[in-house]
Scaffold this motif. Structure first.
Motif, mmCIF file in Angstrom:
data_model
loop_
_atom_site.group_PDB
_atom_site.id
_atom_site.type_symbol
_atom_site.label_atom_id
_atom_site.label_comp_id
_atom_site.label_asym_id
_atom_site.label_seq_id
_atom_site.Cartn_x
_atom_site.Cartn_y
_atom_site.Cartn_z
ATOM 1 N N PHE A 168 0.040 -5.681 -7.918
ATOM 2 C CA PHE A 168 0.582 -4.965 -6.760
ATOM 3 C C PHE A 168 1.998 -4.430 -7.007
ATOM 4 O O PHE A 168 2.274 -3.270 -6.707
ATOM 5 N N TRP A 205 2.888 -0.577 -6.681
ATOM 6 C CA TRP A 205 3.701 -0.161 -5.537
ATOM 7 C C TRP A 205 4.598 1.026 -5.867
ATOM 8 O O TRP A 205 4.860 1.879 -5.024
ATOM 9 N N MET A 246 2.250 6.102 0.748
ATOM 10 C CA MET A 246 2.213 5.386 2.021
ATOM 11 C C MET A 246 3.352 5.816 2.946
ATOM 12 O O MET A 246 3.251 5.680 4.155
ATOM 13 N N VAL A 279 -8.166 -1.545 1.988
ATOM 14 C CA VAL A 279 -7.984 -2.529 0.923
ATOM 15 C C VAL A 279 -9.191 -3.459 0.866
ATOM 16 O O VAL A 279 -9.861 -3.681 1.868
ATOM 17 N N GLU A 321 3.980 3.576 -2.975
ATOM 18 C CA GLU A 321 4.985 3.692 -1.917
ATOM 19 C C GLU A 321 5.231 5.139 -1.476
ATOM 20 O O GLU A 321 5.256 5.407 -0.271
ATOM 21 N N LEU A 333 -1.488 -5.655 3.400
ATOM 22 C CA LEU A 333 -0.333 -4.945 2.842
ATOM 23 C C LEU A 333 0.949 -5.724 3.108
ATOM 24 O O LEU A 333 1.765 -5.928 2.209
ATOM 25 N N SER A 334 1.124 -6.172 4.329
ATOM 26 C CA SER A 334 2.314 -6.928 4.721
ATOM 27 C C SER A 334 2.472 -8.188 3.880
ATOM 28 O O SER A 334 3.553 -8.492 3.368
ATOM 29 N N ILE A 348 -7.521 -0.810 -3.693
ATOM 30 C CA ILE A 348 -6.964 -0.020 -2.592
ATOM 31 C C ILE A 348 -7.394 1.432 -2.765
ATOM 32 O O ILE A 348 -7.471 1.946 -3.877
ATOM 33 N N ASP A 397 -6.073 -4.390 7.389
ATOM 34 C CA ASP A 397 -5.519 -3.744 6.194
ATOM 35 C C ASP A 397 -3.996 -3.843 6.176
ATOM 36 O O ASP A 397 -3.392 -4.083 5.132
ATOM 37 N N CYS A 415 1.154 -8.826 0.939
ATOM 38 C CA CYS A 415 1.437 -8.468 -0.460
ATOM 39 C C CYS A 415 2.914 -8.132 -0.637
ATOM 40 O O CYS A 415 3.559 -8.605 -1.584
#
Length: 190
Positions: free
Chosen positions: A68, A72, A79, A10, A76, A96-97, A23, A92, A99
């Protein structure tokens, strides 16, 4: 051990590091990168000069890019499809966490991951440092540094090189607490 790896990177718009402006994701499977994804992201946040100079991404560049939460929905499934990998992974993963939390998106409480920077330190101790550009130079890999697509591809390729060298991922496997934005100590996952 997982046979599918999700290498991601990211870029952020400012020093808060709680939003992303880009990203990149590279899916590694069967000894090759089999899928790549890259997009700019509207961070809905201010941009610092330092970050714009580092990444080349400006507010004008992200105008019209997905936010975001919009992204997502597409991100998702990617990921969720394997073991996460990143270069300097705690950074990174923290973005992410933050966001996910900042937008009220519920995903997993914890995710397993490996860090290609940490792996490089242990597997290639003779290098002057283990930054992404140094490792890419060592392995003669192309890199457009601080472009999330290029950085994620480089991370995925580094992971492949480490595996080709016979690296066992077990000692490098960690768990990241997405709710607490931190790596858990070994033995505390659950």
């Amino acid at each position: 051990m997982a046979q599918r790896y999700i290498a991601f990177d990211v870029e952020t718009p400012n020093f808060a590091n709680d939003r992303m402006s880009a990203i990149g994701v590279s899916v590694v499977e069967g000894g090759a990168i089999v899928q790549e994804f890259y997009t700019l992201v509207d961070p809905e946040a201010r941009f610092d000069r330092f970050n714009m100079a580092l990444t080349g991404i400006t507010p004008e560049d992200v105008a019209g890019a997905p936010t975001f939460p919009e992204l997502w929905r597409e991100l998702e499934p990617l990921m969720s499809g394997g073991l996460l990998a990143a270069h300097n992974a705690p950074f990174d993963l923290s973005v992410l966490s933050k966001c996910l939390r900042g937008y009220g998106i519920s995903w997993r409480p914890q995710v397993p991951y490996v860090c290609t920077c940490q792996m490089g330190r242990r597997l290639l101790p003779g290098l002057p440092d283990h930054r992404l550009d140094t490792l890419c130079h060592h392995f003669r890999l192309e890199l457009d540094h601080h472009h999330a697509g290029s950085d994620s591809r480089a991370c995925g390729t580094l992971l492949l090189r480490y595996l080709e060298m016979g690296a066992d991922l077990g000692p490098f496997l960690r768990t990241y607490d997405l709710r607490g934005s931190r790596t858990l100590r070994r033995g505390r996952a659950g």
